[in-house]
Design a protein around this motif. Structure first.
Motif, PDB file in Angstrom:
ATOM      1  N   ILE A  23     -13.884 -16.616 -19.990  1.00 35.23           N
ATOM      2  CA  ILE A  23     -14.626 -15.496 -19.514  1.00 35.23           C
ATOM      3  C   ILE A  23     -14.835 -14.461 -19.994  1.00 35.23           C
ATOM      4  O   ILE A  23     -15.951 -13.560 -19.140  1.00 35.23           O
ATOM      5  N   GLY A  24     -15.183 -13.770 -21.046  1.00 32.66           N
ATOM      6  CA  GLY A  24     -16.085 -13.023 -21.576  1.00 32.66           C
ATOM      7  C   GLY A  24     -17.552 -13.646 -21.439  1.00 32.66           C
ATOM      8  O   GLY A  24     -18.559 -12.230 -20.828  1.00 32.66           O
ATOM      9  N   THR A  25     -18.033 -14.449 -22.375  1.00 32.30           N
ATOM     10  CA  THR A  25     -19.732 -15.607 -22.586  1.00 32.30           C
ATOM     11  C   THR A  25     -19.567 -15.885 -20.853  1.00 32.30           C
ATOM     12  O   THR A  25     -20.867 -15.638 -20.517  1.00 32.30           O
ATOM     13  N   PHE A  26     -18.912 -15.878 -19.984  1.00 33.90           N
ATOM     14  CA  PHE A  26     -19.583 -16.296 -18.856  1.00 33.90           C
ATOM     15  C   PHE A  26     -19.976 -15.243 -18.362  1.00 33.90           C
ATOM     16  O   PHE A  26     -21.119 -15.244 -17.189  1.00 33.90           O
ATOM     17  N   THR A  27     -18.932 -14.436 -18.378  1.00 33.27           N
ATOM     18  CA  THR A  27     -19.656 -12.776 -16.996  1.00 33.27           C
ATOM     19  C   THR A  27     -21.000 -12.218 -18.539  1.00 33.27           C
ATOM     20  O   THR A  27     -22.248 -11.995 -17.583  1.00 33.27           O
ATOM     21  N   SER A  28     -20.831 -11.844 -19.262  1.00 28.94           N
ATOM     22  CA  SER A  28     -22.177 -12.038 -20.338  1.00 28.94           C
ATOM     23  C   SER A  28     -23.664 -12.886 -19.903  1.00 28.94           C
ATOM     24  O   SER A  28     -24.447 -12.226 -19.120  1.00 28.94           O
ATOM     25  N   SER A  29     -23.010 -14.214 -19.564  1.00 25.39           N
ATOM     26  CA  SER A  29     -24.745 -14.452 -19.474  1.00 25.39           C
ATOM     27  C   SER A  29     -24.672 -14.525 -18.002  1.00 25.39           C
ATOM     28  O   SER A  29     -26.014 -14.716 -17.582  1.00 25.39           O
ATOM     29  N   ALA A  30     -23.565 -14.491 -17.023  1.00 29.02           N
ATOM     30  CA  ALA A  30     -24.090 -14.125 -15.660  1.00 29.02           C
ATOM     31  C   ALA A  30     -24.878 -13.080 -15.517  1.00 29.02           C
ATOM     32  O   ALA A  30     -25.972 -12.875 -14.670  1.00 29.02           O
ATOM     33  N   SER A  31     -24.265 -11.656 -16.105  1.00 25.82           N
ATOM     34  CA  SER A  31     -25.289 -10.704 -15.875  1.00 25.82           C
ATOM     35  C   SER A  31     -26.283 -10.805 -16.668  1.00 25.82           C
ATOM     36  O   SER A  31     -27.813 -10.009 -16.628  1.00 25.82           O
ATOM     37  N   ARG A  32     -27.176 -11.198 -17.972  1.00 21.27           N
ATOM     38  CA  ARG A  32     -27.965 -11.579 -17.836  1.00 21.27           C
ATOM     39  C   ARG A  32     -28.873 -12.901 -17.764  1.00 21.27           C
ATOM     40  O   ARG A  32     -30.509 -12.600 -17.827  1.00 21.27           O
ATOM     41  N   ILE A  33     -28.454 -13.467 -16.875  1.00 18.58           N
ATOM     42  CA  ILE A  33     -29.184 -14.265 -16.058  1.00 18.58           C
ATOM     43  C   ILE A  33     -29.886 -13.437 -14.943  1.00 18.58           C
ATOM     44  O   ILE A  33     -31.494 -13.217 -14.057  1.00 18.58           O
ATOM     45  N   ILE A  34     -29.282 -11.941 -14.311  1.00 12.73           N
ATOM     46  CA  ILE A  34     -29.626 -10.976 -12.971  1.00 12.73           C
ATOM     47  C   ILE A  34     -30.871 -10.438 -14.127  1.00 12.73           C
ATOM     48  O   ILE A  34     -32.054 -10.078 -13.273  1.00 12.73           O
ATOM     49  N   VAL A  35     -30.590 -10.127 -15.586  1.00 12.97           N
ATOM     50  CA  VAL A  35     -31.578  -8.989 -15.686  1.00 12.97           C
ATOM     51  C   VAL A  35     -32.489 -10.093 -16.059  1.00 12.97           C
ATOM     52  O   VAL A  35     -33.842  -9.357 -16.068  1.00 12.97           O
TER      53      VAL A  35
END
Length: 343
Positions: free
Chosen positions: A49-61
């Motif tokens: 759950i946490g790493t999915f969210t982290s990957s999504a936010s890093r793709i945006i940045v």
């Protein structure tokens, strides 16, 4: 529960800062903590759950820095592997794979002592089939443990990518794996309410970390970025080994004692083992056995010796690249006579 959430929140922000600086690995840093907070079988769900969210936010940045060549060869081969890994959670104890991962991470220790010139000589794009192989193993290990970060960091560091490309490409590769894993864990029932709330805590903390780290990364040199990356792998390997070993000892009731032959034995689950090393014979694993486990020809030998001694104790010996053998410990008037027979 509030204390656990607060501790995990702070640890996650720190872990994902370190992760961005070294190119990955927050998940492996958090695994020992989650093993302490949750049952091992639901740790992958919480972590994903946490790493999915982290990957999504890093793709945006960092979306402009994604290396699409790696993405298009990595993802197709990782998807079937993550399905296999997630399915095997039902039958394989993730702690033992985590132990292997810890040893693999420690193997990066020599990289810490390479200079800039040696480091650059090692950096080169891999053939496409290597990208496929790495994708498969990344998916498989991720499916079982919920973490792949630092384990494959060495692959990204040696490909010659910039630090921003490493962060972006890893995130793009892994977001598909994380989404598939979440679905599989839900279908297989590998989740709990506690795992969900701790996973949500990781998710919120990872978003904060992703958006703040973009101000840190430009101030770090490429050479230091790689050094920190290898250092994080080694440190994470040490923590993973220590934490996993303690959990295995507790879970499988592992202990050490002295047997009747005055040898140090290992008690694991319902079995006893003896590890023995000699320079002439190498490493041996010995296990006490009953008479019915002897081959027929050795049962005959046992029956011949039995009337001559007060008692006979038996061990089966396993040695690398050698046939299995058997040891007879024969006692007469408290004196020991030892016989060795090949299978």
């Amino acid at each position: 529960m509030v204390f656990k959430i607060g501790l995990l929140f702070l640890a996650t922000i720190l872990a994902f800062w370190i992760s961005a600086i070294c190119g990955g690995g927050a998940s492996l840093i958090l695994v020992p903590l989650l093993n302490w907070l949750l049952p091992t079988s639901v740790v992958p769900f919480s972590l994903t759950i946490g790493t999915f969210t982290s990957s999504a936010s890093r793709i945006i940045v960092f979306k402009k820095d994604i290396c699409w060549k790696i993405f298009f060869w990595f993802v197709p081969f990782s998807i079937p592997a993550v399905l296999l890994g997630a399915w095997l959670i039902k039958y394989v104890n993730p702690l033992y794979l985590q132990l292997i991962v810890g040893l693999f991470l420690l193997a990066n220790l020599p990289e810490l002592f390479r200079n800039k010139k040696q480091q650059r000589q090692e950096e080169k794009p891999y053939p496409k089939f290597v990208l496929a192989i790495v994708g498969f193993f990344a998916g498989f290990i991720s499916g079982i443990t919920g973490a792949i970060g630092l384990l494959f960091n060495r692959f990204y560091l040696r490909y010659g990518l910039t630090k921003e490309e490493i962060v972006a490409t890893r995130a793009a590769n892994e977001i598909f794996l994380h989404s598939i894993k979440l679905i599989i864990y839900l279908i297989l029932g590998l989740y709990s309410s506690s795992a969900f709330w701790l996973g949500l805590t990781i998710a919120i903390a990872s978003i904060i970390s992703s958006y703040t780290v973009k101000f840190i990364l430009p101030h770090i040199s490429e050479f230091l970025f790689r050094k920190v990356g290898y250092g994080a792998m080694v440190v994470s390997g040490i923590f993973l080994l220590v934490g996993t070993t303690q959990n295995i000892i507790t879970q499988d009731k592992m202990s050490f004692s002295t047997n009747q032959y005055d040898e140090r034995t290992i008690h694991w689950r319902n079995s006893n083992f003896v590890l023995e090393f000699a320079f002439d014979d190498g490493l041996e694993i010995e296990r006490p056995i009953n008479t019915n486990e002897l081959p027929d020809k050795l049962k005959t030998k046992y029956n011949e010796l039995l009337p001559q001694y007060d008692k006979i104790l038996l061990e089966k010996v396993f040695k690398l690249a050698s046939k299995r053998s058997y040891e007879f410990y024969c006692y007469k008037n408290k004196k020991l006579t030892k016989f060795e027979f090949d299978e």
